[in-house]
Design a protein around this motif. Structure first.
Motif, PDB file in Angstrom:
ATOM      1  N   LEU A  68       0.857  -1.185   0.000  1.00 29.66           N
ATOM      2  CA  LEU A  68       0.000   0.000   0.000  1.00 29.66           C
ATOM      3  C   LEU A  68       0.893   1.235   0.000  1.00 29.66           C
ATOM      4  CD1 LEU A  68      -2.718   1.550   0.450  1.00 29.66           C
ATOM      5  CD2 LEU A  68      -2.360   1.223   2.905  1.00 29.66           C
ATOM      6  N   LEU A  69       0.726   2.080  -1.002  1.00 26.98           N
ATOM      7  CA  LEU A  69       1.461   3.341  -1.058  1.00 26.98           C
ATOM      8  C   LEU A  69       0.500   4.445  -0.619  1.00 26.98           C
ATOM      9  CD1 LEU A  69       3.926   5.010  -1.704  1.00 26.98           C
ATOM     10  CD2 LEU A  69       3.190   5.099  -4.091  1.00 26.98           C
ATOM     11  N   ARG A  70       0.786   5.036   0.536  1.00 22.77           N
ATOM     12  CA  ARG A  70      -0.083   6.070   1.102  1.00 22.77           C
ATOM     13  C   ARG A  70       0.497   7.441   0.759  1.00 22.77           C
ATOM     14  NH1 ARG A  70      -1.264   4.851   7.074  1.00 22.77           N
ATOM     15  NH2 ARG A  70      -2.492   3.214   6.050  1.00 22.77           N
ATOM     16  N   VAL A  71      -0.249   8.226  -0.023  1.00 29.96           N
ATOM     17  CA  VAL A  71       0.199   9.557  -0.415  1.00 29.96           C
ATOM     18  C   VAL A  71      -0.954  10.538  -0.274  1.00 29.96           C
ATOM     19  CG1 VAL A  71       1.916   8.680  -2.052  1.00 29.96           C
ATOM     20  CG2 VAL A  71      -0.375   9.182  -2.856  1.00 29.96           C
ATOM     21  N   ASP A  72      -0.598  11.791  -0.072  1.00 29.18           N
ATOM     22  CA  ASP A  72      -1.586  12.865  -0.049  1.00 29.18           C
ATOM     23  C   ASP A  72      -2.089  13.094  -1.475  1.00 29.18           C
ATOM     24  OD1 ASP A  72      -3.074  15.137   0.185  1.00 29.18           O
ATOM     25  OD2 ASP A  72      -1.562  16.300   1.257  1.00 29.18           O
ATOM     26  N   GLN A  73      -3.412  13.087  -1.651  1.00 32.69           N
ATOM     27  CA  GLN A  73      -3.964  13.250  -2.998  1.00 32.69           C
ATOM     28  C   GLN A  73      -3.523  14.553  -3.644  1.00 32.69           C
ATOM     29  OE1 GLN A  73      -5.635  11.062  -4.708  1.00 32.69           O
ATOM     30  NE2 GLN A  73      -5.957   9.512  -3.148  1.00 32.69           N
ATOM     31  N   ASN A  74      -3.294  15.588  -2.863  1.00 36.44           N
ATOM     32  CA  ASN A  74      -2.880  16.873  -3.428  1.00 36.44           C
ATOM     33  C   ASN A  74      -1.449  16.845  -3.964  1.00 36.44           C
ATOM     34  OD1 ASN A  74      -5.351  18.127  -2.857  1.00 36.44           O
ATOM     35  ND2 ASN A  74      -4.707  18.581  -0.750  1.00 36.44           N
ATOM     36  N   SER A  75      -0.689  15.814  -3.605  1.00 38.01           N
ATOM     37  CA  SER A  75       0.693  15.724  -4.082  1.00 38.01           C
ATOM     38  C   SER A  75       0.810  14.918  -5.369  1.00 38.01           C
ATOM     39  CB  SER A  75       1.573  15.076  -3.002  1.00 38.01           C
ATOM     40  OG  SER A  75       1.211  13.718  -2.794  1.00 38.01           O
ATOM     41  N   LEU A  76      -0.315  14.460  -5.911  1.00 36.58           N
ATOM     42  CA  LEU A  76      -0.320  13.607  -7.095  1.00 36.58           C
ATOM     43  C   LEU A  76      -1.019  14.345  -8.225  1.00 36.58           C
ATOM     44  CD1 LEU A  76       0.453  10.721  -8.006  1.00 36.58           C
ATOM     45  CD2 LEU A  76      -1.827   9.986  -7.328  1.00 36.58           C
ATOM     46  N   ASP A  77      -0.295  14.573  -9.354  1.00 38.37           N
ATOM     47  CA  ASP A  77      -0.891  15.354 -10.437  1.00 38.37           C
ATOM     48  C   ASP A  77      -2.094  14.654 -11.057  1.00 38.37           C
ATOM     49  OD1 ASP A  77       0.481  13.320 -11.720  1.00 38.37           O
ATOM     50  OD2 ASP A  77       1.521  14.624 -13.148  1.00 38.37           O
ATOM     51  N   LEU A  78      -2.128  13.322 -11.037  1.00 39.34           N
ATOM     52  CA  LEU A  78      -3.275  12.600 -11.574  1.00 39.34           C
ATOM     53  C   LEU A  78      -4.532  12.904 -10.771  1.00 39.34           C
ATOM     54  CD1 LEU A  78      -4.594  10.514 -13.413  1.00 39.34           C
ATOM     55  CD2 LEU A  78      -3.750   8.717 -11.883  1.00 39.34           C
ATOM     56  N   SER A  79      -4.406  12.942  -9.447  1.00 38.83           N
ATOM     57  CA  SER A  79      -5.560  13.275  -8.613  1.00 38.83           C
ATOM     58  C   SER A  79      -6.024  14.704  -8.857  1.00 38.83           C
ATOM     59  CB  SER A  79      -5.209  13.085  -7.128  1.00 38.83           C
ATOM     60  OG  SER A  79      -4.876  11.747  -6.855  1.00 38.83           O
TER      61      SER A  79
END
Length: 852
Positions: A94-105
């Motif tokens: 599981l890769l947990r990342v902040d959605q705001n840090s992902l350009d796809l999101s």
């Protein structure tokens, strides 16, 4: 940290890029980011990283990649709060990342916001938000990984989502009256997505509102022709109604002062995803050139090409006993199957059959430098396989033909070459392969009868292996202007020997640039060297380079005994033998064993320094390339120097090949200088007295390429060749033409067409001049010229002081001449006339400008 997927994979810590590991580590991160904040099963991740054949060590390699990623995230994560985390979570990761840090999101959020504004009729706001969403894209999604051959369904889904967002954006901008500004984008997309009815309707509406009714109707005809020809479908009701409205000049097509809520094409409907486009946004101030519209749904591209033609005549009646039609048909089907299999295996295309005569073409649609070799090898294989089925006569001819390449269907060729091939076939004895002089001269791996046949042509006896120690020796070429590169290799070998650490070198260069000549100089040292060669074709299933390396240590029949002498009696010798012996005959069962292959090289290098030369790895299969990269990451502390030679296309397959690794070096071989080329020619011609004009022509034609210099020198040294006293022009040797044509055929079709137009435009070319010559859009031509510069076909010469456009020149006139010769005469004449007309208009425009 920020993660960018909409383009090449990129990880940023603040504004600084975060270095990532090899291809597998990047691929693992990319796939986990596509599934961010969701558990990804280990089995699914393994299948994503190895879609075809999962090696036995895959789980270990995945664990190493995950461990490396955790180290990267930990060292660049900044504050623990909100930092990305890669967790082991059954049944996978599981890769947990902040959605705001992902350009796809971010793209997904803006797309939904824009569609909401579109549904509410807020056209201006919708256009701005959707443009912001599209502005996040830096290229195709995970472009660097896609270049390595990765083709995950998630990538297609995201590209389709982008296409739908583009259509929504066009809908909003049409409603805002920006039809003139978006025509360029729409035209680019419709070329790539001819079945998207919504796109076609939007382009029709934009063209109509710009007063281009005829062009709008032509778009409908092209869309309908594509749908009917390819899918058997008529356009939908909305598109048909739009066509009728354009024919009738219906007032509702005009944009009223109060924008209507609904256009003829529904807003916000979910289109069927097809393929992903590549969109280039045209500057708003640039005028739009009228598109050249062709009504025919399937026009063939015609080219003059050097090809090899094979004709196979099978005696079906004799093989079918009493000649019953069903028995004859059964033999016909078997012969057709054998011909198709062998021709396809060696890269040719079957052009159909007439009765019991089968036709095949090599060099179509793409030229290979060894098309004649492939054609004869296929013919010999067909003869061998059909020996017990039917008696065959086979003819092979190599020469120029006019080739037509339809967008669908089988390529065709015409010219006297086919008559020559038919005559060779008819004169061949039963069970023989007879070839013309040009084929014999070009097919290096074929063994021929000593004398030509009385009726003309040469009988092929058999073929030798195109790889390894059985390859025919190349002509000796003097060592010129590569001393610096040789010193680098010698220095690296000394460092490997002194520090007992492995090092990996890639020698890059175009065909004929002297890569083999360079490594041969190093291989003459006292250090043991194992050599392996990849080939563009052969029966080694792509493992030839590794099999050759093993053969450098021991012949396969005595391999086990030699391994026992190396590592002693026991389980290790047995395991190494089982893994290495498989390379001699891989068959259909895939059994790559990276740890055993690596251990073998380590054991050999343990006792004394070892050089491993892997030549032409741009032709190696993916397993071999994966092994070399894995070897660089996991090889122990042994004095091992691995040198791989390759053409630049290797970097198209593996953009990150050894990038950023401490134990890796890349050497690029550039063309020889003018003096170096003359020195090489002087050595090859043994200081012959030649006219100064001929020397100048020779140096120019050689283009700094040692192979070209060798071929031209051989042509000039031929006593049968005579030269005119006044004007000296040299024909292009077939081997040189093959190299250049193969490079040209590696270009996308539309880019190659622009290069052909440029070859007829003049010494210096600009987007507008090439666009006028080929009746193309100047903005799209500019993009193609930039790509041609990147691929080193053109070189930038500066900006035109009058027009401000960037001007380009051909890398060498030889390239320009070969490109121009591919264009059929009638088409060449019309393009040259348009080029002259453009130059005349430009002269008048500049005169008026200066007068003003």
């Amino acid at each position: 940290m920020r993660f960018h997927l909409l383009g090449p994979l990129e990880v940023l810590d603040g504004d600084l890029p975060v270095p990532l590991g090899g291809v597998k580590q990047r691929a693992a991160l990319g796939f986990l980011l596509l599934q961010a904040n969701r558990v990804v099963a280990t089995s699914k991740l393994l299948h994503a990283l190895w879609p075809r054949d999962v090696p036995p060590t895959a789980r270990k390699m995945l664990q190493n990649a995950v461990s490396g990623l955790r180290g990267v995230l930990a060292s660049h994560g900044g504050s623990p709060e909100g930092a990305p985390m890669l967790l082991t979570h059954a049944p996978g990761y599981l890769l947990r990342v902040d959605q705001n840090s992902l350009d796809l999101s971010r793209f997904q959020q803006l797309a939904e916001q824009g569609r909401g504004e579109l549904a509410a009729g807020n056209w201006t706001a919708a256009g701005k938000v959707l443009r912001s969403a599209l502005g996040l894209w830096r290229g195709p999604v995970l472009a660097d990984l896609a270049e390595t051959g990765i083709n995950w369904p998630e990538l297609t889904a995201i590209k389709d989502w982008k296409l739908a967002v583009q259509e929504d954006c066009f809908e909003a901008e049409l409603a805002c009256g920006r039809h003139g500004e978006i025509i360029g984008e729409l035209e680019s997309l419709i070329e790539l997505e001819p079945y998207r009815e919504r796109l076609g309707g939007q382009l029709m509406l934009a063209l109509y509102r710009c007063g281009r009714q005829v062009d709008a109707l032509s778009v409908y005809r092209r869309t309908r022709a594509a749908l009917v020809a390819e899918l058997g479908l008529e356009p939908g009701r909305e598109l048909q109604e739009l066509e009728r409205a354009i024919l009738d000049h219906t007032p509702t097509l005009d944009l009223p002062s109060s924008v209507q809520r609904r256009h003829l094409l529904a807003v916000g409907q979910d289109p069927d995803p097809v393929r992903a486009p590549v969109v280039i946004t045209r500057p708003a101030e640039e005028p739009v050139a009228p598109a050249v519209v062709v009504d025919a749904p399937d026009l063939a591209t015609a080219e003059r090409k050097l090809v090899s033609v094979v004709m196979v005549s099978a005696q079906l009646g004799l093989a079918a006993g009493d000649g019953d039609p069903e028995d004859v048909d059964a033999v016909h089907q078997e012969v057709a199957s054998v011909v198709s299999a062998e021709v396809s295996r060696l890269g040719g295309v079957v052009g159909g059959s007439v009765g019991s005569v089968f036709l095949a073409l090599f060099g179509v649609p793409r030229t290979a430098e060894d098309d004649a070799d492939r054609a004869v090898r296929a013919s010999v294989a067909i003869r061998g396989r059909l020996d017990a089925v039917a008696g065959v006569q086979i003819g092979v001819a190599t020469g120029n033909a006019l080739v037509r390449l339809p967008s669908t269907g089988v390529p065709t060729a015409s010219g006297v070459l086919l008559d020559q091939c038919r005559q060779l076939m008819a004169s061949a004895p039963l069970g023989a392969v007879r070839a013309c002089d040009s084929t014999r001269d070009a097919a290096d791996s074929v063994i021929w009868e000593d004398d030509s046949a009385p009726a003309g042509g040469w009988q092929a006896i058999s073929c030798v292996s195109p790889r390894g120690a059985t390859r025919r020796p190349q002509a000796a070429v003097p060592f010129v202007e590569r001393e610096r590169e040789l010193l680098v290799l010698q220095g690296l070998l000394d460092e490997v020997r002194t520090r007992r650490r492995p090092h990996f070198v890639t020698v890059l260069g175009e065909a004929g640039m002297g890569k083999t000549r360079l490594v041969n100089e190093l291989a003459t040292s006292s250090t043991p060297a194992f050599r392996g060669t990849a080939t563009a074709f052969g029966d080694d299933h792509g493992y030839g380079p590794l099999a050759d390396v093993v053969s450098g240590f021991s012949s396969f029949p005595t391999l086990h005994a030699d391994l026992v002498r190396l590592v002693g009696v026991g389980e290790l010798a047995d395991r190494l033998h089982a893994s290495l012996a498989w390379l001699d005959d891989p068959g259909t069962e895939v059994r790559p064993d990276f740890p055993a292959w690596r251990r073998f090289l380590e054991e050999v290098a343990e006792s004394e320094p070892l050089i491993v030369l892997l030549e032409d790895v741009h032709w190696a299969n993916d397993v071999v390339l994966d092994f070399v990269e894995e070897l660089s990451e996991n090889a122990g502390s042994v004095p091992l120097l691995v040198i791989a030679t390759a053409r630049p296309e290797l970097l198209q397959r593996r953009p990150s090949w050894f990038g950023g690794k401490r134990n890796a070096t890349t050497i690029s071989l550039e063309p020889l200088s003018h003096n170096g080329t003359r020195q090489l020619l002087n050595s090859l011609l043994q200081a012959r007295e030649l006219p100064s004009e001929l020397w100048q022509t020779l140096v120019s034609c050689a283009s700094g390429n040692p192979l070209f210099a060798t071929e031209y020198a051989g042509m000039v040294a031929d006593p049968r060749t005579s030269w005119p006293q006044n004007e000296i022009s040299l024909p292009v040797p077939s081997s040189v033409r093959g190299v250049l044509t193969a490079q040209l055929d590696s270009l996308p079709i539309e880019v190659k067409a622009v290069l052909q137009d440029a070859a007829l435009t003049g010494g210096l070319v600009s987007p507008s001049s090439v666009a006028a010559t080929g009746q193309r859009d100047a903005f799209e031509v500019a993009k193609a010229l930039e790509l041609l510069e990147q691929r080193d076909f053109l070189r930038r010469q500066g900006r035109n002081s009058e027009t401000g456009e960037i001007e380009y020149g051909f890398r060498h006139l030889l390239v320009r001449d070969v490109v121009a010769e591919q264009i059929p005469r009638a088409e060449r004449a019309s393009k040259q006339e348009r080029a002259r007309a453009w130059l005349g208009r430009l002269g008048l425009d500049l005169t008026d400008r200066r007068a003003g």
